[in-house]
Design a protein around this motif. Structure first.
Motif, PDB file in Angstrom:
ATOM      1  N   LEU A  63       0.828  -1.311   0.143  1.00  0.00           N
ATOM      2  CA  LEU A  63      -0.066   0.097  -0.050  1.00  0.00           C
ATOM      3  C   LEU A  63       0.870   1.193  -0.228  1.00  0.00           C
ATOM      4  O   LEU A  63       0.470   2.240  -0.798  1.00  0.00           O
ATOM      5  CB  LEU A  63      -0.990   0.012   1.375  1.00  0.00           C
ATOM      6  N   GLN A  64       1.938   1.330   0.520  1.00  0.00           N
ATOM      7  CA  GLN A  64       2.774   2.254   0.942  1.00  0.00           C
ATOM      8  C   GLN A  64       3.634   2.852  -0.420  1.00  0.00           C
ATOM      9  O   GLN A  64       3.552   3.809  -0.919  1.00  0.00           O
ATOM     10  CB  GLN A  64       3.845   2.250   1.994  1.00  0.00           C
ATOM     11  N   GLU A  88       3.564   6.492  -5.072  1.00  0.00           N
ATOM     12  CA  GLU A  88       3.602   6.914  -6.577  1.00  0.00           C
ATOM     13  C   GLU A  88       2.576   8.155  -6.436  1.00  0.00           C
ATOM     14  O   GLU A  88       2.659   8.917  -7.352  1.00  0.00           O
ATOM     15  CB  GLU A  88       3.126   5.915  -7.369  1.00  0.00           C
ATOM     16  N   ARG A  89       1.438   7.946  -5.922  1.00  0.00           N
ATOM     17  CA  ARG A  89       0.247   8.777  -6.039  1.00  0.00           C
ATOM     18  C   ARG A  89       0.581  10.024  -5.468  1.00  0.00           C
ATOM     19  O   ARG A  89       0.051  11.323  -5.813  1.00  0.00           O
ATOM     20  CB  ARG A  89      -1.002   8.169  -5.396  1.00  0.00           C
ATOM     21  N   ALA A  90       1.596  10.099  -4.505  1.00  0.00           N
ATOM     22  CA  ALA A  90       1.869  11.463  -3.961  1.00  0.00           C
ATOM     23  C   ALA A  90       3.123  11.881  -4.566  1.00  0.00           C
ATOM     24  O   ALA A  90       3.697  12.779  -3.764  1.00  0.00           O
ATOM     25  CB  ALA A  90       2.146  11.184  -2.423  1.00  0.00           C
ATOM     26  N   GLY A  91       3.386  11.430  -5.416  1.00  0.00           N
ATOM     27  CA  GLY A  91       4.590  12.010  -6.168  1.00  0.00           C
ATOM     28  C   GLY A  91       4.765  13.388  -6.467  1.00  0.00           C
ATOM     29  O   GLY A  91       5.861  14.044  -6.521  1.00  0.00           O
ATOM     30  N   LEU A  98       2.169   9.700   4.160  1.00  0.00           N
ATOM     31  CA  LEU A  98       2.636   8.322   4.249  1.00  0.00           C
ATOM     32  C   LEU A  98       2.818   7.787   5.791  1.00  0.00           C
ATOM     33  O   LEU A  98       2.237   6.511   6.123  1.00  0.00           O
ATOM     34  CB  LEU A  98       3.982   8.154   3.607  1.00  0.00           C
ATOM     35  N   TRP A  99       3.108   8.673   6.727  1.00  0.00           N
ATOM     36  CA  TRP A  99       3.327   8.378   7.943  1.00  0.00           C
ATOM     37  C   TRP A  99       1.989   8.425   8.725  1.00  0.00           C
ATOM     38  O   TRP A  99       1.749   7.450   9.331  1.00  0.00           O
ATOM     39  CB  TRP A  99       4.191   9.453   8.786  1.00  0.00           C
ATOM     40  N   ASP A 100       0.950   9.416   8.469  1.00  0.00           N
ATOM     41  CA  ASP A 100      -0.227   9.430   8.740  1.00  0.00           C
ATOM     42  C   ASP A 100      -0.877   8.112   8.519  1.00  0.00           C
ATOM     43  O   ASP A 100      -1.796   7.364   9.413  1.00  0.00           O
ATOM     44  CB  ASP A 100      -1.002  10.412   8.438  1.00  0.00           C
TER      45      ASP A 100
END
Length: 201
Positions: free
Chosen positions: A151-152, A157-160, A171-173
């Motif tokens: 998932l991470q 990639e989505r948060a690039g 990602l940490w949340d």
């Protein structure tokens, strides 16, 4: 010693000896490497392992022949003197040597492995029992975290397009969200992805 992960695809691993320890080593490496096992007899577990068994008497000259082009050689016989000769001849051929009866320059750790997450545990030969104990303590936790790695990876990639600080926080949340962990443990990956995207800034 420095831990190192290595890709064993297209590598050859030669394990001398057909006992239970040799079988455990073969099972570990056969998932990636070409594994060859010379021995006069073989533990029953070898029937479940994808490796090449060579029924033969082992000596120093034969060890040198088998070690040619081998990336890793594992002397795993019950004869320490024979293991010494195998190790010496393998080193002459330029192979890494992983002794099972003493601590050498190459150690195979106790391994916990999932589809996406691998953990190696070693005590430098000081206490194999502690390595095994720690592996048993961590196995369930590593199994539970394995889908989180997938998932991470997808979320990275989505948060690039996010600034690096915002991406790390996102990602940490997700990683700290117990709902997502519980959903992944239930095998509901799509639902976990939806919950994760709620954290996307």
């Amino acid at each position: 010693m420095i831990p190192l992960f290595h890709d064993f695809a297209d590598r050859r691993v030669v394990i001398f000896g057909g006992g239970a320890v040799a079988a455990r080593k073969a099972a570990l490496f056969a998932t990636e490497a070409e594994v060859v096992v010379p021995s006069l007899a073989f533990h029953e577990r070898f029937s479940e392992i994808d490796c090449r068994l060579h029924r033969t008497q082992i000596d120093g000259d034969l060890a040198a022949w088998y070690a040619t082009d081998a990336f890793l050689v594992i002397p795993a016989t019950d004869d320490p003197e024979l293991n010494d000769r195998i190790a010496a001849r393998a080193a002459e051929q330029g192979a890494l040597v992983n002794r099972v009866d003493e601590t050498g320059r190459t150690i195979t750790p106790s391994v916990i492995s999932g589809d996406n997450l691998t953990v190696g545990i070693a005590t430098g030969g000081g206490s194999p029992a502690v390595s095994k104990y720690l592996r048993q303590q961590l196995e369930a936790e590593i199994e539970a975290l394995d889908p989180m790695v997938e998932l991470q990876s997808e979320l990275r990639e989505r948060a690039g397009d996010l600034p690096s600080a915002a991406r790390r926080e996102f990602l940490w949340d997700v990683l700290e969200d117990d709902r997502i962990h519980e959903t992944l443990e239930a095998g509901k990956f799509e639902q976990a992805r939806t919950l994760a995207m709620e954290h996307h800034p």
